[in-house]
Design a protein around this motif. Structure first.
Motif, PDB file in Angstrom:
ATOM      1  N   GLY A  55      62.667 -22.377   1.278  1.00 40.75           N
ATOM      2  CA  GLY A  55      61.393 -22.442   0.693  1.00 40.75           C
ATOM      3  C   GLY A  55      60.562 -21.072   1.256  1.00 40.75           C
ATOM      4  N   GLY A  56      61.085 -20.535   2.568  1.00 41.43           N
ATOM      5  CA  GLY A  56      60.496 -19.620   3.055  1.00 41.43           C
ATOM      6  C   GLY A  56      59.268 -20.162   4.143  1.00 41.43           C
ATOM      7  N   ASP A  57      59.291 -21.548   4.573  1.00 45.90           N
ATOM      8  CA  ASP A  57      58.525 -21.840   5.428  1.00 45.90           C
ATOM      9  C   ASP A  57      59.154 -22.635   6.380  1.00 45.90           C
ATOM     10  N   VAL A  58      59.602 -21.733   7.521  1.00 51.39           N
ATOM     11  CA  VAL A  58      60.361 -22.315   8.782  1.00 51.39           C
ATOM     12  C   VAL A  58      59.499 -22.685   9.828  1.00 51.39           C
ATOM     13  N   HIS A  59      59.496 -23.885  10.512  1.00 45.07           N
ATOM     14  CA  HIS A  59      58.831 -24.461  11.537  1.00 45.07           C
ATOM     15  C   HIS A  59      58.925 -22.906  12.592  1.00 45.07           C
ATOM     16  N   PRO A  60      57.574 -22.870  13.183  1.00 41.93           N
ATOM     17  CA  PRO A  60      57.366 -21.639  14.176  1.00 41.93           C
ATOM     18  C   PRO A  60      58.186 -21.567  15.331  1.00 41.93           C
ATOM     19  N   ALA A  61      58.531 -22.931  15.727  1.00 40.56           N
ATOM     20  CA  ALA A  61      59.574 -22.843  17.008  1.00 40.56           C
ATOM     21  C   ALA A  61      60.864 -22.335  16.828  1.00 40.56           C
TER      22      ALA A  61
END
Length: 471
Positions: free
Chosen positions: A174-180
């Motif tokens: 979905g193109g929304d990866v956790h920033p870490a």
């Protein structure tokens, strides 16, 4: 659904392999004291690093917390590993017990843990409920994904979230990866490509797992490996390769070794591949590239099964204190020297590997007590690996047999993985639904489908036998 009389008996598996039922009281007491101790002073405060754990849903024994970010044109990996070396007192009751166990053994109805759960699922686990002691690896990589720097030291870290593979994969899609882990997909793909270039032999056979069937029984399912799992595994492999290289430079350590495929085995594999419709030169790099790009289907599945003959002789090799490193220090499945250091909650050897690396990174030799234990670990881990693999196979076999017990005499369409050998072992076939790997007697041609008849399915032993009807 199998009736209760034919359901797999995992208690019988525990008894057959003499798995320990519980920890001795003195071990539990020592573990409770260790769990109550705060992290030792003098550690790097890395609680501001963005880190997350990625594990199967419901896991509590969390060995690793990861952060992957861009660093200029390259990348930076932070990999925090549970610090069992700071928890287990050498020579104490807990140390003695984990040396006896070797590793956590997983069964469908519950694990037999290496460490008491007050540690493995509590104080030593990298859960996102507070600061934790960790062995922190910091690895710099260039734009191609090659290592440029390695640092390892004791630290205090704080995991920001406990994630699972399916959830992270959905975020990536979905193109929304956790920033870490924002750079994990990009670096993971690069490292996968480098693995093929190294000649890493990836089998990727169907991975069976036993799960509740929702009606009080058990069933077998093939677990599909997600891209995120492969990328996350590359971070673990990256760290293990860094550890192996560090040990070889320092002249002391414990490697996970696997001989490179012999020329004769590569030539035999090339002939098998040709018979299945795949052309490949009998070299490690050509075979690695072929396996990495195989399509789905019966011939490819049979070829993956044939590739298991290339990876034989896995073991652990200790060296140092007058013992030279092995002449072949590599791991054929990885394409480089490698050491286990990333799963100390679940595997004994990782604690000792981490301690060796911490000493070497500090410009010191490992302490004498640690050096004395290293030569004993290959035997301990070899026996432990064999037990864990046999237990896993026994649980799968018994569940498969329970699913098929009422269908003896029926015919099935299967994929032929391996034909029977003259005056040798029977063939091997794969039934897709339910997913069953089993022996088959009679003439068969590998890489195709065949009709076979179920001759035997015994849930008490896990023995399943098919006979060829036509192939």
């Amino acid at each position: 659904m199998p009736d209760r009389a034919t359901r797999p008996d995992f208690a019988a598996v525990r008894a057959e392999f003499d798995l320990p039922a519980e920890f001795p009281p003195e071990v539990l007491a020592e573990a409770a004291r260790a769990a109550a101790r705060p992290p030792s002073p003098g550690r790097l405060d890395a609680t501001d690093l963005p880190l997350v754990t990625i594990d199967p849903p419901g896991s509590k024994d969390l060995d690793q917390a990861v952060g992957v970010s861009r660093d200029g044109d390259g990348f930076r990996v932070h990999y925090a590993i549970a610090d069992l070396g700071a928890v287990v007192e050498p020579g104490g009751a807990l140390d003695t017990e984990v040396l006896r166990r070797g590793q956590t053994v997983y069964l469908p109805d519950g694990s037999v843990p290496l460490h008491p759960t007050v540690l493995s699922e509590g104080a030593a686990s990298l859960l996102p409920d507070g600061p934790r002691a960790a062995v922190l690896w910091t690895i710099g990589l260039d734009a191609a994904g090659e290592v440029t720097s390695v640092d390892v030291r004791r630290a205090v870290v704080r995991s920001a979230a406990r994630l699972d593979y399916a959830g992270v994969q959905a975020d990536v899609d979905g193109g929304d990866v956790h920033p870490a882990i924002a750079a994990l997909p990009e670096l993971g793909r690069l490292r996968r490509g480098l693995a093929v270039a190294r000649g890493a032999i990836e089998l990727e056979l169907p991975e069976q797992e036993v799960l509740p069937d929702g009606d009080g029984g058990w069933t077998v399912r093939v677990r599909r490996r997600l891209d995120v799992e492969a990328w996350n595994a590359e971070i673990s492999l990256l760290t293990g390769m860094a550890a192996g290289a560090m040990m070889l430079r320092g002249g002391i350590g414990l490697l996970r070794t696997l001989p490179a495929p012999e020329p004769g085995a590569l030539e035999e594999f090339a002939r098998t591949a040709d018979g299945l419709g795949f052309a490949v030169e009998p070299t490690v790099h050509a075979v690695a590239a072929l396996l990495a790009g195989l399509p789905d289907g019966a011939p490819a599945l049979a070829l993956r099964r044939a590739a298991t003959t290339l990876l034989r002789g896995a073991g652990y090799t200790a060296f140092g204190d007058g013992v030279a490193p092995p002449a072949d220090s590599g791991h054929g499945g990885i394409g480089a020297p490698y050491a286990h250091v990333t799963a100390p909650l679940r595997r004994l050897v990782d604690r000792f590997g981490a301690e060796v690396c911490l000493a070497l990174a500090a410009g010191e030799q490992p302490p004498s007590g640690l050096r004395a234990v290293l030569p004993t670990l290959p035997e301990v881990m070899g026996a432990s690996d064999a037990t864990a693999a046999a237990v896993d196979r026994a649980c799968v076999d018994r569940t498969e047999a329970a699913l098929l017990a009422g269908r003896v005499g029926q015919d099935f369409e299967v994929v032929v993985l391996r034909p029977a050998e003259a005056d040798g072992p029977p063939g091997e076939v794969y039934l897709v639904d339910p997913p069953v790997l089993a022996r088959c007697e009679g003439p068969l041609a590998a890489g195709g489908t065949a009709t076979v008849r179920l001759a035997e399915a015994d849930p008490a032993t896990g023995r399943i036998v098919f006979t060829a009807v036509r192939g």
